[in-house]
Design a protein around this motif. Sequence first.
Motif, mmCIF file in Angstrom:
data_model
loop_
_atom_site.group_PDB
_atom_site.id
_atom_site.type_symbol
_atom_site.label_atom_id
_atom_site.label_comp_id
_atom_site.label_asym_id
_atom_site.label_seq_id
_atom_site.Cartn_x
_atom_site.Cartn_y
_atom_site.Cartn_z
ATOM 1 N N ASN A 395 13.648 11.732 3.479
ATOM 2 C CA ASN A 395 13.317 12.877 4.223
ATOM 3 C C ASN A 395 12.803 12.754 5.538
ATOM 4 O OD1 ASN A 395 13.963 14.439 1.737
ATOM 5 N ND2 ASN A 395 11.933 14.623 0.937
ATOM 6 N N ALA A 398 15.403 11.699 8.075
ATOM 7 C CA ALA A 398 16.160 12.973 8.454
ATOM 8 C C ALA A 398 15.370 13.659 9.302
ATOM 9 C CB ALA A 398 16.355 13.684 7.217
ATOM 10 N N PRO A 407 20.946 17.051 14.527
ATOM 11 C CA PRO A 407 20.762 17.983 13.189
ATOM 12 C C PRO A 407 21.869 17.204 12.275
ATOM 13 C CG PRO A 407 21.122 19.325 14.925
ATOM 14 C CD PRO A 407 21.117 18.116 15.653
ATOM 15 N N ARG A 411 20.993 15.876 8.368
ATOM 16 C CA ARG A 411 21.452 16.143 7.196
ATOM 17 C C ARG A 411 22.103 14.863 6.348
ATOM 18 N NH1 ARG A 411 22.663 20.772 10.139
ATOM 19 N NH2 ARG A 411 24.737 20.185 10.733
ATOM 20 N N GLN A 414 19.061 12.849 5.013
ATOM 21 C CA GLN A 414 18.638 13.399 3.836
ATOM 22 C C GLN A 414 19.585 13.162 2.524
ATOM 23 O OE1 GLN A 414 18.816 16.260 1.637
ATOM 24 N NE2 GLN A 414 17.057 15.358 0.750
ATOM 25 N N GLN A 415 20.900 13.463 2.629
ATOM 26 C CA GLN A 415 21.562 13.470 1.732
ATOM 27 C C GLN A 415 21.885 11.704 1.073
ATOM 28 O OE1 GLN A 415 25.395 14.746 3.350
ATOM 29 N NE2 GLN A 415 24.688 17.028 3.484
ATOM 30 N N ASP A 434 15.661 20.066 1.245
ATOM 31 C CA ASP A 434 16.200 21.459 1.564
ATOM 32 C C ASP A 434 15.370 22.116 2.636
ATOM 33 O OD1 ASP A 434 18.089 21.120 -0.407
ATOM 34 O OD2 ASP A 434 17.072 22.535 -1.902
ATOM 35 N N ILE A 437 16.888 20.564 5.985
ATOM 36 C CA ILE A 437 18.279 20.909 5.971
ATOM 37 C C ILE A 437 18.282 22.122 6.658
ATOM 38 C CG2 ILE A 437 20.589 21.324 5.035
ATOM 39 C CD1 ILE A 437 20.020 18.892 3.335
ATOM 40 N N SER A 440 17.216 22.015 10.300
ATOM 41 C CA SER A 440 18.478 21.684 10.994
ATOM 42 C C SER A 440 19.312 22.929 11.124
ATOM 43 C CB SER A 440 19.065 20.444 10.353
ATOM 44 O OG SER A 440 19.796 20.769 9.317
ATOM 45 N N TYR A 441 19.614 23.536 10.284
ATOM 46 C CA TYR A 441 20.546 24.720 10.432
ATOM 47 C C TYR A 441 20.108 25.456 11.447
ATOM 48 C CZ TYR A 441 23.487 23.099 6.497
ATOM 49 O OH TYR A 441 24.669 22.566 5.892
#
Length: 792
Positions: A395, A398, A407, A411, A414-415, A434, A437, A440-441
């Motif tokens: 995390n 990320a 960004p 992601r 983090q994945q 989440d 992420i 980032s969105y």
Amino acid sequence: GHTLQEAAAPLGLEGVTMWLAEVAQTALPVVLIVDEADRLPPASHEALVYLMRNAPPNLRVLVGARPDCPFELDDLVAYGQCVTVGAATMRFTLNETLELARNRLGAAFDADAAARMHELAEGWPLGVQLALSVIASGADAHNQVSALSAHGGGSLREQFVGLLLANLDPADVGFLTRIAFLDLLHPDLCRVTVQAGDARERLARLVRDTPVFVAGEASDWLRMHTLARDVLRQRFAQLPAAERAGLHARAADWLAEQGLIEAAARHALAAGQSDRAYELAERSLYESLMARGGQGTVLEWLAHLPPAELDRRPRLLLAAAWSLALSERHDEAERPVARILAQPEVDDALRCECALILSGAAVFADDPDRFAELHDPWSQHPPLRDPLLLHVHANRSAFRALLDGDPALARLRQQQAPRHDLNPAQGYLGRWGDFIIGLSYLWEGQVLLAENLLRPTLVRAEADLGRRSPFATMLAVLLAAAVWERDQPAESAALLANRQDVLERSGLPETVLLGFRTMARIAVAEGNERHALELLGAMHAVGVARRLPRLRIASLAEQVRLHARRFRPETCRDLCEQIDAELAHPACPSGPLWQRSVTVLRELAQGYAAMAAQDWRRGLAFIVRADELAGRLRQGRLHIELLGLRAFMLDRCGERSQALLHEAIDLAQAYGLRRVFVDAHPALGDWVRQTTAEAGRPSAATGPLAAPMRAPQPPREPARARATPSMALTPKEREALELAARNLSNKEIGLAMQVGEETIKWHMKNLFAKLDAGTRKQVVSRARILGLLDNE
């Protein structure tokens, strides 16, 4: 139904069958309401079940009964022909409470006060109505709710006691008083704690007969409503000290035996068993923190733990360091970390964990350069073995990529977090993933993707941690920002209601900025500029109180934007001078990551100030520089806003700008950003609407309707048996008879009628009885003889 009351009317199921046939023949919508069905004698209960299974399409049956009253209608529920409405369904949602309060209070409505009232009553309809009555009687909703929050509060407490406790048996009140100190209740826990052999039966009866409890779904665990618990805990506090200590001690013993260590530790401490409480806390707090994010619980324990106990218990010291780092007390995390590293036999894994703790504190302190300094030495191949800590490291990696303006890479990193053997702890840490992420969105402007990701994550976080927990509040801020961009102001306001104080105290700086900016823009959209300025002033105050200069600069920049909407050049110029003074202050961070994040705010504020003065050429230079910075950071939402502002300013300078404007509009529609231009400036919003209307461009939400598809027509079948209308059979029995005449099995008949096989067996049993038949063939044969069945 008059035929059922006649002297010669048939009794039992035959009479009910005649009544159902009469209802079906009327072809009028009919509603039958049966309340307290649990009090019916067995024969009437059987008749009611028969009636519900054979109800014609024009009949609706509403049955009220206690939850323990069996009807054996699971198959009808599964096929959508019956709906069970329980206490959880009847409880008000927050949006329902807000709507009720808005209708009841009118101009006095306040979303924050209504949300606090909802949480006080936990959506309990009686509690909400009582609280609304108290609030409506006063002039200030905030003051009234504050009074209610104090142990159930004054007049509401008096009404509650008058309506409920005064009507209970004194023995029941004593029982409730002695279990009120427990957060969660279990029949066996109550039996052991109160030392009453009939505790299970008494609790079951009180759950059934009073509105005091909230029962768990398919579980023996339950809890008291807040209003009831507050009143009863006041009575518990009046019990003799020795009796209270004994109750706490017995509760601690039972909870420890069940593996509920943290709860047992709290009750042991309340019972005066300090050594045992510290031992239990050491066994549970670190795991509880990592599994459920219970920073608040650990911080509460820090107030009770002597420093010597912390030094003797390393896992308690680690839990304290983590909790301090991820809270408003992040600056205190250095001390326990130093005490950990001063201990003998410190390995690289522990040093790496300490770096994770301090890097988390740097995030809360809004010091991205310090975060990078702590994280980067351990970024590759961290010497960690615990999957939970590896998940935390993923995390953080990320978040590091996000700070670098990438960004998509954030992601991806983090994945890469470990996902094998997921347990509740990794589920909590996964929600932090989440969160990153979703952020980032939003960074990119992908609000549709952010909304789809954050909705279920927020629901789970609220269920596990509570609506006003810091983590749930930060998730709600991200979701509120996304739905605001989607032009859903009511939902955005509901998400932020009664969370401002939590955000001020415990939110990450980025969420504080997003939350206050969203609340201010909601206020502007409602025409309440005064409240918007008040909110932005509050954000500045949070920056002062928590020593977060970026928040102060962001507040000033947002105020410039607000005043530029009204073309107030002098006010905007003064605010820009305050921004420059903040940046020139010696205490201002000088790291490149931090400076880059505030430079874009300064350039944007200067562009808006020039816009307020209608100095379009000068303003265009600032907007272009801000757009270059936004492009480097891949801040897509800000880039689209700046594209629109560039087009607007070029147009005011007399230059061609239509191509640039159309590009901005296309990007906004693709990303789902419906408010980006009107939030930037109302003149820009009007220009976009005018340009779009003149070009005849469809919005992202509209388009040509496809021609409706027609289902293929089945081939015509040969003549088949058809049941004739009759008072002797119900409509469903006639349908089952028709299908049985085609030699279909019970399972096939059930599929055709969209009900379960057990329901068909029920219908066939009734047909056997009514037609005095012993086989299915005899049923069909006698139905033909009696004229109940013929051919089409």
